[in-house]
Design a protein around this motif. Structure first.
Motif, PDB file in Angstrom:
ATOM      1  N   THR A  22       3.714  42.197  -0.583  1.00  0.00           N
ATOM      2  CA  THR A  22       4.743  41.444   0.113  1.00  0.00           C
ATOM      3  C   THR A  22       6.119  41.795  -0.439  1.00  0.00           C
ATOM      4  N   THR A  46      -0.053  30.396   2.295  1.00  0.00           N
ATOM      5  CA  THR A  46       1.057  31.314   2.539  1.00  0.00           C
ATOM      6  C   THR A  46       2.406  30.623   2.353  1.00  0.00           C
ATOM      7  N   VAL A 107      -0.651  39.147   4.435  1.00  0.00           N
ATOM      8  CA  VAL A 107       0.783  39.212   4.709  1.00  0.00           C
ATOM      9  C   VAL A 107       1.358  40.515   4.165  1.00  0.00           C
ATOM     10  N   ILE A 110       7.589  38.946   4.804  1.00  0.00           N
ATOM     11  CA  ILE A 110       8.084  37.639   5.258  1.00  0.00           C
ATOM     12  C   ILE A 110       9.604  37.674   5.244  1.00  0.00           C
ATOM     13  N   VAL A 132       6.669  35.891   9.776  1.00  0.00           N
ATOM     14  CA  VAL A 132       5.610  36.503   8.981  1.00  0.00           C
ATOM     15  C   VAL A 132       5.052  37.695   9.742  1.00  0.00           C
TER      16      VAL A 132
END
Length: 692
Positions: A22, A46, A107, A110, A132
């Motif tokens: 991420t 999340t 993920v 973001i 996301v």
């Protein structure tokens, strides 16, 4: 596996690794995102991936379903999009919040935009937008052979003996791609800093998805489909637990680049089948509650180059359907003989048009101006109570009044935003923003109708132990927000910076509550609760966020040392007196990071002040100040393997989360008195990731 005794020696040296892929993304305006990894801690939720961001916090829910809070605005006041899909909680307790539908391991990226959101990034919200993106499809180079990739990750936490695993695999040519992603996580009830188990906080979640993609000649088509199953999830600050949750989705996206510009198109469908009840030993009895929700929508946007920037034009539609009913309990005088219809054929449809112009005026000034119009139509069918006896008489009378009146509502909402960035030199920039943002009530705020204390306590996504009833006549919230971000910096990515972000929001018709009557939660004489009705009241929210970074030392032998940190202050008040609910007290994060070759380590201290500005109408508990120390580290063992570990709450501090609400599942065990929800104690966190 209890407390991972054989692996404690790694803890000082090493944070979990589930979020290693991420990336932190700076928003266009306002809140400064310095990282999204929650200190590298492995998490099932999340929502926790932004926890190191000033002005951002998470209101406690279940282990998978915390509710995000941005600058004091929470939950539905934030626009949340997962791969472009707009999802809605299909639960009177918001147990299936939008961010619960994607595992942190799935993920890839973001983006958080707070306060003044560009109109192209969503409407029907007044706090900001969280976007996301899951793992993007991969393609082989032109003319190259078939490209195959994969990864496996496992992580665990000692505080609740949780284990999370994930697997990703893909195969692709230069024009076609197929990928699979799966993630599972399971945790027992966690322990607080005194070693006591926090009752009904266990969970299990399974997420799977596939992605098919094709590209060529400046065009790309992506089809995603997947499912989620949560067999159980405890909620210690709610009256009920999640006993089952099934979700399915399909999401088709197209992007085409042409001589005249770029077009983005998307169509999606998502369905939730949800059940609440009791499954833990602390909560005995039978009271099934069933919800079916469906989201459908599409979005079209054309990006057209102009002489000095870009013009974006868009049209969207989003529809939400909800049925919420409670089957009769055989033999119960109160919960029978009929099915209780809480939301019957609930509808909420939004039709959207927007235009946005981004302009670079000269080398120092850029601006973004936008206008967005939304038509929101809502309706609900007739309802009924469990029965018609005297025990159900408050609900009988409420159902008659609800059914006798018109329930159809239509709101016409106009959003406008203006943003300007001034960059006088290479060492500073200043961003100015003004916005008018509007949010219509959600289905439960308008159409929950029960007036009995039991029925009212079943509508509550606030974790406060109170009961709520809707209000058909609610007006949309309208927020007027002004914000400034000043950024001074030097030395590039590894240099120093200081960012300051003050903001102020005036909210007309803020959806708060009026007190109807007191009651006794679980009929415990020592516990106090209020029965509340959603109501419009003007309010204001204001505060300031800070973030900084300062290089300390650097050498080839000892590596690089960096001091980082942030701080946030938020207040929210009703104009007619009183503080708003779930305002995070003054807090700060101080950290020192170290990097040497393949090693990366961090020691951080989280400091939170005493929370004494509380919502008296909701009987919000005060919480004490505290300081937590966390240790994190990770190492790349090879090109194919990396290991990470850490210790959360190193000194096992016993404290209560200021946004945790009340400890309902422990009410009887604690002598019948409500207390603030205890937070997690010390945890040893470990993770391993393999790529191939």
């Amino acid at each position: 596996m209890k407390h991972f005794p054989l692996l404690i020696s790694f803890a000082i040296a090493m944070p979990a690794l589930g979020q290693a892929r991420t990336e932190a993304v700076l928003p266009e305006m306002k809140v400064i995102v310095t990282g999204v990894k929650d200190g590298y801690r492995p998490a099932a939720d999340t929502a926790l991936m932004f926890s190191s961001t000033p002005g951002y916090s998470v209101a406690a829910g279940g282990g998978v379903s915390g509710l995000p809070v941005i600058n004091g605005f929470a939950d539905d006041r934030i626009k949340i999009r997962i791969d472009g899909m707009e999802l809605t909680s299909a639960c009177a307790n918001h147990m299936n919040a939008p961010l619960s539908y994607i595992d942190p391991q799935q993920v890839q990226r973001i983006r958080l935009i707070a306060g003044v959101t560009p109109v192209s990034s969503g409407g029907d919200s007044i706090a900001g937008t969280i976007e996301v993106q899951s793992n993007a499809p991969v393609f082989a180079q032109s003319g190259a052979p078939l490209l195959t990739q994969g990864s496996f990750a496992v992580s665990g936490r000692s505080v609740n003996n949780s284990v999370a695993t994930s697997v990703n695999a893909s195969a692709a040519s230069d024009v076609l791609s197929i990928g699979y992603s799966g993630a599972t996580t399971r945790g027992h009830s966690y322990e607080d800093g005194r070693g006591n188990k926090v009752l009904a906080s266990m969970y299990e979640s399974i997420n799977q998805s596939i992605v098919l993609a094709a590209k060529g000649d400046g065009q790309q088509l992506i089809l995603r489909a997947g499912m989620q199953h949560i067999p159980y999830q405890g909620f210690p600050n709610q009256y009920m637990d999640m006993t089952d949750n099934h979700g399915q989705f399909a999401n088709l996206a197209y992007q085409g680049t042409f001589a005249w510009g770029v077009i983005d198109a998307r169509a999606y469908w998502q369905r939730t089948d949800h059940e609440m009840g009791f499954f833990t030993p602390e909560r005995k009895g039978t009271m099934p509650m069933i919800t079916h929700g469906r989201n459908t929508g599409y979005a079209l946007m054309a990006s057209l180059p102009t002489a000095a920037g870009e013009l974006r034009l868009g049209q969207e539609w989003h529809g939400f359907r909800l049925d919420d009913y409670w089957p009769a309990v055989p033999g119960s005088m109160m919960m029978g003989p009929r099915t209780y219809l809480n939301i019957n054929d609930g509808k909420r449809d939004r039709t959207v048009l927007f235009g946005e112009l981004e302009t670079r005026h000269d080398a120092r000034w850029t601006s973004v101006l936008g206008l967005r119009g939304e038509s929101v139509r809502m309706d609900s069918g007739e309802v009924q109570s469990y029965g018609t006896n005297m025990m159900n008489m408050p609900d009988v009378m409420a159902a008659r009044a609800f059914n006798a009146r018109s329930r159809s509502q239509r709101d016409t909402n106009i959003d406008a935003s203006a943003q300007a960035t001034f960059t006088p030199d290479a060492a500073s920039s200043y961003e100015f923003a003004l916005a008018r943002k509007v949010r219509s009530p959600n289905v439960y705020e308008r159409y929950s109708w029960g007036r009995g204390s039991m029925a009212m306590t079943m509508t509550n996504w606030f974790g406060d132990g109170n009961g709520y009833v809707g209000n058909i006549d609610l007006k949309p919230e309208t927020a007027y927000t002004a914000a400034l971000t000043a950024d001074w910096h030097g030395g590039g990515e590894e240099g120093w910076f200081l960012r300051v972000n003050p903001y102020f929001s005036k909210v007309d018709n803020y959806i708060d509550v009026d007190v109807l009557a007191p009651f006794k939660p679980y009929m415990q004489m020592g516990a106090k609760g209020n029965l509340l009705q959603f109501a419009n009241h003007d309010a204001k929210l204001y505060g300031v966020n800070l973030a900084w970074q300062l290089p300390l030392a650097s050498s080839a032998r000892w590596g690089r040392f960096m001091a980082t940190g942030n701080a946030a202050y938020t207040r929210g008040k009703r104009n007619d007196s009183g503080d708003l609910y779930r305002m995070m007290p003054l807090n700060a994060m101080l950290a020192v990071e170290h990097k040497l070759g393949a090693w990366s380590s961090r020691i951080e201290t989280k400091i939170v002040a005493h929370k004494d500005t509380v919502d008296a109408r909701r009987l919000e508990p005060e919480t004490g100040g505290y300081a937590l120390v966390n240790l994190r580290s990770s190492v790349a063992l090879s090109k194919m393997a990396s290991l990470s570990a850490g210790v959360s709450n190193l000194f096992n501090r016993a404290y209560a989360d200021p946004l945790g609400g009340v400890y309902l599942s422990g009410l009887k065990a604690n002598g019948g008195a409500l207390q603030a929800l205890p937070a997690e104690g010390r945890s040893i966190d470990l993770g391993l990731q393999l790529t191939f």
